[in-house]
Design a protein around this motif. Structure first.
Motif, PDB file in Angstrom:
ATOM      1  N   PHE A 124     107.476 -77.668 -68.252  1.00 45.41           N
ATOM      2  CA  PHE A 124     106.692 -76.872 -69.434  1.00 45.41           C
ATOM      3  C   PHE A 124     108.060 -75.831 -69.003  1.00 45.41           C
ATOM      4  O   PHE A 124     109.152 -76.278 -68.340  1.00 45.41           O
ATOM      5  CB  PHE A 124     105.655 -76.095 -67.231  1.00 45.41           C
ATOM      6  N   ASP A 125     107.791 -74.569 -69.977  1.00 41.24           N
ATOM      7  CA  ASP A 125     108.161 -73.435 -70.556  1.00 41.24           C
ATOM      8  C   ASP A 125     107.610 -72.691 -70.814  1.00 41.24           C
ATOM      9  O   ASP A 125     106.383 -72.838 -71.388  1.00 41.24           O
ATOM     10  CB  ASP A 125     109.327 -73.758 -71.593  1.00 41.24           C
ATOM     11  N   GLU A 126     108.295 -71.484 -70.504  1.00 43.21           N
ATOM     12  CA  GLU A 126     107.218 -70.166 -70.988  1.00 43.21           C
ATOM     13  C   GLU A 126     107.541 -69.611 -72.382  1.00 43.21           C
ATOM     14  O   GLU A 126     106.312 -68.972 -73.011  1.00 43.21           O
ATOM     15  CB  GLU A 126     107.936 -68.546 -69.972  1.00 43.21           C
ATOM     16  N   SER A 127     108.387 -69.927 -73.023  1.00 40.49           N
ATOM     17  CA  SER A 127     108.796 -70.318 -74.085  1.00 40.49           C
ATOM     18  C   SER A 127     107.687 -70.758 -75.013  1.00 40.49           C
ATOM     19  O   SER A 127     107.471 -72.674 -75.268  1.00 40.49           O
ATOM     20  CB  SER A 127     109.459 -70.054 -74.692  1.00 40.49           C
ATOM     21  N   GLU A 159     107.294 -76.098 -78.713  1.00 37.88           N
ATOM     22  CA  GLU A 159     107.150 -76.581 -79.742  1.00 37.88           C
ATOM     23  C   GLU A 159     108.083 -77.368 -80.691  1.00 37.88           C
ATOM     24  O   GLU A 159     108.398 -78.641 -81.276  1.00 37.88           O
ATOM     25  CB  GLU A 159     106.597 -75.969 -81.206  1.00 37.88           C
ATOM     26  N   ILE A 160     109.568 -76.794 -80.790  1.00 35.90           N
ATOM     27  CA  ILE A 160     111.019 -77.257 -81.231  1.00 35.90           C
ATOM     28  C   ILE A 160     111.893 -78.293 -80.449  1.00 35.90           C
ATOM     29  O   ILE A 160     112.751 -78.937 -81.045  1.00 35.90           O
ATOM     30  CB  ILE A 160     111.934 -75.957 -81.505  1.00 35.90           C
ATOM     31  N   LEU A 161     111.169 -78.022 -78.622  1.00 34.20           N
ATOM     32  CA  LEU A 161     112.529 -79.169 -77.945  1.00 34.20           C
ATOM     33  C   LEU A 161     111.755 -80.442 -78.214  1.00 34.20           C
ATOM     34  O   LEU A 161     110.426 -80.747 -78.658  1.00 34.20           O
ATOM     35  CB  LEU A 161     112.342 -78.588 -76.779  1.00 34.20           C
ATOM     36  N   PRO A 189     106.052 -85.036 -72.808  1.00 31.33           N
ATOM     37  CA  PRO A 189     105.596 -84.270 -73.208  1.00 31.33           C
ATOM     38  C   PRO A 189     105.287 -82.985 -72.389  1.00 31.33           C
ATOM     39  O   PRO A 189     105.609 -82.748 -71.626  1.00 31.33           O
ATOM     40  CB  PRO A 189     103.438 -84.234 -73.293  1.00 31.33           C
ATOM     41  N   LEU A 190     105.482 -81.879 -73.372  1.00 29.24           N
ATOM     42  CA  LEU A 190     106.330 -80.212 -73.343  1.00 29.24           C
ATOM     43  C   LEU A 190     104.585 -79.441 -73.208  1.00 29.24           C
ATOM     44  O   LEU A 190     104.009 -79.221 -74.719  1.00 29.24           O
ATOM     45  CB  LEU A 190     107.316 -79.425 -73.926  1.00 29.24           C
ATOM     46  N   TYR A 191     104.787 -78.785 -72.187  1.00 28.65           N
ATOM     47  CA  TYR A 191     103.434 -77.614 -71.736  1.00 28.65           C
ATOM     48  C   TYR A 191     104.000 -76.128 -72.066  1.00 28.65           C
ATOM     49  O   TYR A 191     104.643 -76.635 -71.202  1.00 28.65           O
ATOM     50  CB  TYR A 191     102.446 -77.671 -71.172  1.00 28.65           C
ATOM     51  N   PRO A 192     103.419 -75.502 -72.429  1.00 32.83           N
ATOM     52  CA  PRO A 192     103.048 -74.189 -72.294  1.00 32.83           C
ATOM     53  C   PRO A 192     103.077 -73.575 -70.597  1.00 32.83           C
ATOM     54  O   PRO A 192     102.555 -74.256 -69.909  1.00 32.83           O
ATOM     55  CB  PRO A 192     102.555 -73.662 -72.497  1.00 32.83           C
TER      56      PRO A 192
END
Length: 102
Positions: free
Chosen positions: A9-12, A17-19, A24-27
């Motif tokens: 998870f990331d705040e950005s 979207e680019i990492l 899976p990465l999520y907001p």
């Protein structure tokens, strides 16, 4: 049973979207939803120190059983969440000490 990384998870949203990651990465806004859907039980916390208490509380309230805390913040999350504090600075000091002893 082994462990696997199933979500990040990331705040950005732009960074999400680019990492490029092997999971899976999520907001960060979807943290509770994804934890519930994936039945995630453990988390690794790597946020700025000032954000750690807020995210620790969110993780605990989402049902996380254990947190590896890589921040220097002290987390008080009650008896239902095991917290393992990992200080990178302390680990480096220990490594240097061991290297110089041998």
């Amino acid at each position: 049973g082994g462990m696997k990384l199933v979500a990040g998870f990331d705040e950005s949203v732009n960074r999400v979207e680019i990492l490029n990651a092997s999971f899976p990465l999520y907001p960060a806004s979807r943290l509770e939803q994804v934890i519930a859907q994936q039945r995630i039980e453990y988390a690794v916390l790597t946020v700025p120190e000032q954000d750690a208490p807020v995210y620790g509380k969110r993780l605990a309230e989402a049902g996380i059983k254990g947190i590896v805390n890589y921040t220097s913040a002290v987390l008080n999350l009650g008896d239902n969440v095991a917290v393992e504090n990992i200080s990178l600075a302390e680990a480096l000091k220990n490594c240097l000490f061991k290297a110089n002893v041998s």
